[in-house]
Design a protein around this motif. Structure first.
Motif, mmCIF file in Angstrom:
data_model
loop_
_atom_site.group_PDB
_atom_site.id
_atom_site.type_symbol
_atom_site.label_atom_id
_atom_site.label_comp_id
_atom_site.label_asym_id
_atom_site.label_seq_id
_atom_site.Cartn_x
_atom_site.Cartn_y
_atom_site.Cartn_z
ATOM 1 N N ARG A 22 -8.991 35.317 19.221
ATOM 2 C CA ARG A 22 -9.238 36.024 17.972
ATOM 3 C C ARG A 22 -9.365 37.506 18.316
ATOM 4 O O ARG A 22 -9.813 37.867 19.402
ATOM 5 C CB ARG A 22 -10.500 35.511 17.280
ATOM 6 N N ASP A 309 -5.585 34.507 6.144
ATOM 7 C CA ASP A 309 -6.926 35.066 6.088
ATOM 8 C C ASP A 309 -7.484 34.869 4.682
ATOM 9 O O ASP A 309 -6.993 35.455 3.712
ATOM 10 C CB ASP A 309 -6.891 36.558 6.442
ATOM 11 N N SER A 310 -8.496 33.999 4.568
ATOM 12 C CA SER A 310 -9.068 33.697 3.260
ATOM 13 C C SER A 310 -10.178 34.666 2.865
ATOM 14 O O SER A 310 -10.733 34.560 1.779
ATOM 15 C CB SER A 310 -9.624 32.267 3.254
ATOM 16 N N LYS A 312 -13.272 34.879 4.216
ATOM 17 C CA LYS A 312 -14.397 34.403 5.015
ATOM 18 C C LYS A 312 -13.940 33.746 6.312
ATOM 19 O O LYS A 312 -14.670 33.735 7.306
ATOM 20 C CB LYS A 312 -15.235 33.405 4.209
ATOM 21 N N HIS A 313 -12.755 33.152 6.277
ATOM 22 C CA HIS A 313 -12.253 32.433 7.436
ATOM 23 C C HIS A 313 -10.803 32.849 7.700
ATOM 24 O O HIS A 313 -10.102 33.317 6.806
ATOM 25 C CB HIS A 313 -12.327 30.917 7.224
ATOM 26 N N ARG A 314 -10.385 32.648 8.966
ATOM 27 C CA ARG A 314 -9.022 32.977 9.352
ATOM 28 C C ARG A 314 -8.421 31.802 10.107
ATOM 29 O O ARG A 314 -9.045 31.256 11.024
ATOM 30 C CB ARG A 314 -8.991 34.230 10.221
ATOM 31 N N LEU A 315 -7.228 31.396 9.704
ATOM 32 C CA LEU A 315 -6.518 30.295 10.338
ATOM 33 C C LEU A 315 -5.235 30.822 10.971
ATOM 34 O O LEU A 315 -4.407 31.438 10.297
ATOM 35 C CB LEU A 315 -6.179 29.214 9.307
#
Length: 341
Positions: A22, A309-310, A312-315
C-alpha cells in the motif's frame, strides 16, 4: 532579538513507497528502503539496473551469462546467482507489482521507469518467501492521457546502438489512455575476439562477434478510468533477446587438480602457465572457444491491475501471466576443445 526564518528546504519530504503493498510515507513504513524517483532516474541512471549499486547501500547486482538478461542480486550479503529454474532467487524483483520467478530478464534496462524501490530484507512477511535478502520494485510510467512522444538515441564505441521510444495518446477523453514503448539494443560486442593461440604465440582469429547484443522489447498498455476512484490498467510486453552469451576465459593452470590428473586435456584445457591471473589466450580481450554462445529468449507478459477506492477502504488486485521460451548454449570449458558445454 533576531529570529531565523524557517525554510521549506529543510522539511523532511514524504516520499510514498509501497513496501507493505500500500502507498504510505517512507517515514511511516516499517521497512528499510531506498526510493529512486523519476527525476533521479533520468539524471543518474542510463544503462541497466546494475547501476543501482552506486546509489543504493548494501546492494550488489552482477550480470550472469547463464541466463538471457540474467542478474545475480544480493542485498546485505544475501543473494543467489543460480540460473536453474528450480532454484528460487533470494532477492525478489517485481515489475509493476509482478514477481519475476527466475534469473532471466531480471537485468532490466533503465527505460521508462517511474520509480525504483529497494527494500532490504528479509521481506518474506509482505513480499513472499523468495525475498530473504530483500526486494526490488520497479514501477513503469503509466499512460498520461496526453498526446506526446519521447525518443532517446544512444551510440557508443564498438558499434553499440540503442533506441528508446515512448508514445502516449488519449483514446477516449479522460476515460481511456494508451501508451506504446520500444527498446532496441544492437551490437556492441566487437570488443572481444575469438582466436586460437598457436605454439609460436600468433593468433588464428575467427570472424564472429562474441558478446553481440540483439535485444528488442515492445510494450503496449491501456489505462481505463471510468470514475475518479476506479481504474483498470492492462500491460502487454513482448521481449525477444537473440544476444550471444558472454565469452568466457580459461584461467586454468597445469597445476590445477583437473589438469594434473588428465594428461589428455593438458595441452588444451591447461594452457595458462603464467599464473591464474592470466587467461589461456594471454590477453583479456581474446577468448578461445570452439562454438559461438548463441542464445534466444522469447517472452510474452500480460499484467492486469484493478484499483478501487471507496473512500474508507481501498481494493487493489494484480493478476499476471508470464511465458518464456529459452534456448541457451554455453561453452563452459572456455577452450577450443569440446570438453564441457
Amino acid at each position: 532579538i533576531a529570529h531565523a526564518e524557517e525554510s521549506e528546504d529543510w522539511i523532511l519530504q514524504e516520499d510514498p513507497i509501497s513496501a507493505g503493498n500500500r502507498a504510505e510515507p517512507m517515514q511511516d513504513s516499517v521497512a528499510t528502503a531506498n526510493t529512486i524517483d523519476n527525476g533521479e532516474i533520468d539524471s543518474l541512471l542510463r544503462g541497466s539496473i546494475e547501476q543501482l549499486e552506486s546509489i543504493t547501500p548494501n546492494l550488489v547486482i552482477d550480470s550472469i551469462s547463464g541466463a538471457p538478461q540474467g542478474a545475480a542480486i544480493a542485498i546485505r550479503g544475501i543473494g543467489s546467482g543460480d540460473t536453474e529454474k528450480s532454484f528460487d532467487p533470494a532477492v525478489g524483483v517485481f515489475v509493476d507489482g509482478v514477481f519475476m520467478g527466475n534469473s532471466s530478464s531480471r537485468l532490466q534496462d533503465v527505460f521508462d521507469f517511474e520509480r525504483v524501490t529497494v527494500l532490504r530484507g528479509p521481506q518474506g512477511a509482505l513480499q513472499g518467501r523468495n525475498t530473504t535478502g530483500g526486494a526490488i520494485h520497479i514501477e513503469r510510467t503509466r499512460p498520461t492521457g496526453t498526446a506526446g512522444v519521447k525518443i532517446r538515441l544512444q551510440a557508443a564505441s564498438y558499434d553499440r546502438q540503442q533506441l528508446n521510444g515512448v508514445f502516449n495518446a488519449p483514446l477516449i477523453k479522460e476515460k481511456l489512455a494508451g501508451k506504446f514503448t520500444v527498446n532496441n539494443i544492437k551490437n556492441g560486442g566487437n570488443y572481444l575476439d575469438n582466436c586460437k593461440l598457436g605454439l609460436d604465440l600468433t593468433y588464428d582469429c575467427q570472424t564472429r562477434d562474441e558478446n553481440d547484443r540483439d535485444y528488442l522489447s515492445l510494450t503496449g498498455s491501456l489505462l481505463w478510468t471510468p470514475t475518479t476512484n476506479l481504474s483498470l490498467y492492462y500491460i502487454y510486453e513482448n521481449e525477444v533477446d537473440d544476444s550471444n552469451t558472454r565469452g568466457l576465459m580459461n584461467l586454468s593452470a597445469p597445476t590445477d587438480l583437473l589438469c594434473s590428473n588428465s594428461a589428455d586435456n593438458a595441452n588444451e584445457f591447461c594452457r595458462s602457465t603464467l599464473g591464474i591471473a592470466v587467461p589461456q589466450t594471454l590477453r583479456i580481450d581474446i577468448v578461445d572457444q570452439n562454438f559461438s554462445n548463441e542464445s534466444t529468449l522469447d517472452g510474452d507478459y500480460h499484467t492486469l491491475k484493478f484499483d478501487w477506492d471507496s473512500g474508507k477502504h481501498r481494493l487493489t488486485s494484480t493478476a499476471a501471466v508470464r511465458s518464456q521460451d529459452e534456448v541457451l548454449n554455453q561453452d563452459l570449458d572456455a577452450t577450443s576443445s569440446d570438453f564441457f558445454s
